[in-house]
Design a protein around this motif. Sequence first.
Motif, PDB file in Angstrom:
ATOM      1  N   LEU A   1       0.819  -1.203   0.000  1.00 25.80           N
ATOM      2  CA  LEU A   1       0.000   0.000   0.000  1.00 25.80           C
ATOM      3  C   LEU A   1       0.854   1.255   0.000  1.00 25.80           C
ATOM      4  O   LEU A   1       0.535   2.246  -0.674  1.00 25.80           O
ATOM      5  CB  LEU A   1      -0.936  -0.006   1.216  1.00 25.80           C
ATOM      6  N   GLU A   2       1.970   1.250   0.746  1.00 28.09           N
ATOM      7  CA  GLU A   2       2.823   2.423   0.823  1.00 28.09           C
ATOM      8  C   GLU A   2       3.431   2.745  -0.545  1.00 28.09           C
ATOM      9  O   GLU A   2       3.478   3.911  -0.959  1.00 28.09           O
ATOM     10  CB  GLU A   2       3.932   2.185   1.855  1.00 28.09           C
ATOM     11  N   ARG A   3       3.905   1.733  -1.268  1.00 24.05           N
ATOM     12  CA  ARG A   3       4.515   1.971  -2.573  1.00 24.05           C
ATOM     13  C   ARG A   3       3.476   2.438  -3.589  1.00 24.05           C
ATOM     14  O   ARG A   3       3.740   3.334  -4.394  1.00 24.05           O
ATOM     15  CB  ARG A   3       5.200   0.697  -3.072  1.00 24.05           C
TER      16      ARG A   3
ATOM     17  N   ALA B   1      -7.922   4.674  -0.195  1.00 21.57           N
ATOM     18  CA  ALA B   1      -9.159   3.887  -0.211  1.00 21.57           C
ATOM     19  C   ALA B   1     -10.223   4.533  -1.082  1.00 21.57           C
ATOM     20  O   ALA B   1     -10.952   3.842  -1.814  1.00 21.57           O
ATOM     21  CB  ALA B   1      -9.670   3.695   1.219  1.00 21.57           C
ATOM     22  N   GLU B   2     -10.347   5.865  -1.035  1.00 22.40           N
ATOM     23  CA  GLU B   2     -11.382   6.525  -1.844  1.00 22.40           C
ATOM     24  C   GLU B   2     -11.108   6.388  -3.333  1.00 22.40           C
ATOM     25  O   GLU B   2     -12.044   6.301  -4.137  1.00 22.40           O
ATOM     26  CB  GLU B   2     -11.495   7.998  -1.451  1.00 22.40           C
TER      27      GLU B   2
ATOM     28  N   ALA C   1     -11.802  -5.491  -4.372  1.00 25.13           N
ATOM     29  CA  ALA C   1     -10.631  -4.872  -3.742  1.00 25.13           C
ATOM     30  C   ALA C   1     -10.815  -4.872  -2.241  1.00 25.13           C
ATOM     31  O   ALA C   1     -11.941  -4.793  -1.723  1.00 25.13           O
ATOM     32  CB  ALA C   1     -10.425  -3.449  -4.255  1.00 25.13           C
ATOM     33  N   ASP C   2      -9.684  -4.969  -1.532  1.00 26.76           N
ATOM     34  CA  ASP C   2      -9.714  -4.983  -0.067  1.00 26.76           C
ATOM     35  C   ASP C   2      -8.368  -4.492   0.440  1.00 26.76           C
ATOM     36  O   ASP C   2      -7.314  -4.901  -0.077  1.00 26.76           O
ATOM     37  CB  ASP C   2     -10.004  -6.396   0.453  1.00 26.76           C
ATOM     38  N   ILE C   3      -8.402  -3.603   1.428  1.00 29.86           N
ATOM     39  CA  ILE C   3      -7.176  -3.072   2.036  1.00 29.86           C
ATOM     40  C   ILE C   3      -7.055  -3.651   3.436  1.00 29.86           C
ATOM     41  O   ILE C   3      -7.921  -3.411   4.293  1.00 29.86           O
ATOM     42  CB  ILE C   3      -7.212  -1.533   2.077  1.00 29.86           C
TER      43      ILE C   3
END
Length: 559
Positions: free
Chosen positions: A507-509, A522-523, A537-539
């Motif tokens: 997620l950071e990259r 996320a938005e 999708a899922d975080i």
Amino acid sequence: MEKHRGPRIRAQAEGSYMVVEAGTRQQERVAGRVWTVRLDPDGRPSAGAVKLSCSRPACADQRVPGGAVAGRKAAIAHVNMHLAGIREAGGPRGTAWCACRAADCAWHTPDPATARRGAANPPEGAVRCGGPVVLAVHADRAGRLWRIAELCARCAAATPDSRVLDTAQPPPRPTPAGAGQAAGDRPPAQEPPVGTTGAATPVFSDQASSPRVGAPAPSPGDALLPAARRGVPAAALRRAKRWGKIAQRTVPHDLEPDVLRTELIELGDAFRAYQQRPEPDLALLAELHDRKARAFRLWADVGGDASLRHEAVRAEKAAQTTREMHANRGGPQPGGGPVVERLLTRQQAVHARAVLEYVAAHAPEPRAEVRLAVLMLTLRAARAGTGNVTGQDLAGWLSDSAEGVLEQLVEADWLRLPGTVAEVMASRPEDPTTVTVPALLPERTRPFDFGKTPRARISGWAQKVVGDRKLRKKKATAATRLLALYTAAHARAEGGLGPAEDGGLDLERAAAFCDLRSDRIAEHVDLLLAADWLAEADITDGWLHGRLAERTLPLGGLL
């Protein structure tokens, strides 16, 4: 009675012939004609103009604006103009010397194992001049030189990237006195007037095996032979043999073994038939390239021509690349659906990810709009340091912020324009602006090692992602489009994100590439779901899991 003192000789010049009265008629050979058209840079690369020059004294040099593409179109039009004039004048002359031999046969691909090809006593295996005079056109692979020439058929076949357009009829042979009466009191064949070619209509390889409907079947002795030779059985048998072309080379009629000659002719017909197919068949094309590699390697062994062996190596590489394309584009859809035609091959996807990493590290500013413009302009100028762009392109990438971003790139000296920013924004597709990216010029260290075709494919892939219709409808920002590019480039064959099952994307990259904070990504993921870019999708725990939607599977990067 006057004493006979030998034959009386009277020479009279008639055009390119010398008529000699001594019981026979002799013809003087003339030098083969050569027309050379070339393109050269004109001024600085940013000027976007090339110089077109022709070897004919009557043709003045031309300055062609619009860069290399416009220059090539003008050069091809100039070559076609000369070809039309040659055909109106009667085509190639059967009495001409080989123009390639006049240049010491330097037009052939050099063979490092042999000496100069035009030597008086060439080494064994070297290409020797021979065969009828042909009119051939040569275009180098760089698209900078075109040459039209009258040369012999063997030199034309040995010259790479050379295409035979017409064949001259051999000079008429004198008929011995009384030959016509000995053959049943037939009148001797009429010779063509001096200065005319009298050439028969050429027969091309794609027409030789398909005679006209309703036309009488020709006998072996009538197969395009001059009248004086129709009574020679050996010559008639040789000319009656089927002939053909492959890879712009004419297959010699006396090539041995005959099975190799037949294979080369059938391969040429098969490649031409494949080009007429409505849909590509990569498996069939790979098989044709394999056959070509085997046939050309045997041809090289028989004829001792290094250029044939080079062509065999190229065919082997083409077969391997075609199979990779077939495998890369044939990934299954989720649920066992039909195969997916991928826009990028696996190796091209590797290059695409390298470009994304380069842009993230070398963009003058990390802002999403700037990074998106840098990415698209880098793909346009990746090979030569220059590329064409229009105001429509910039507006499609950046909407209302295009002009400001362009000014920012110019101020940072990342981009150089031939005019003002306003002129670039006003440029149309029929007259694009050639921009320069100094960091990508050839004299500097080149960050990318892919060729012309991969560059075009990757640029087209990025354009399809950025210009996606549903993303435009959702009014996706530059950050959202960068995220779409990042997910497509890091998707597996079945559409899953990340290098391994359940691995996902860091997620950071991903957020850093899009110039977003981790809590804001996320938005933008929700926007990709709404635009049917992602099917799910899922975080979780700093990882972005998900899968491309069915409609975006062809854009997946085959991670």
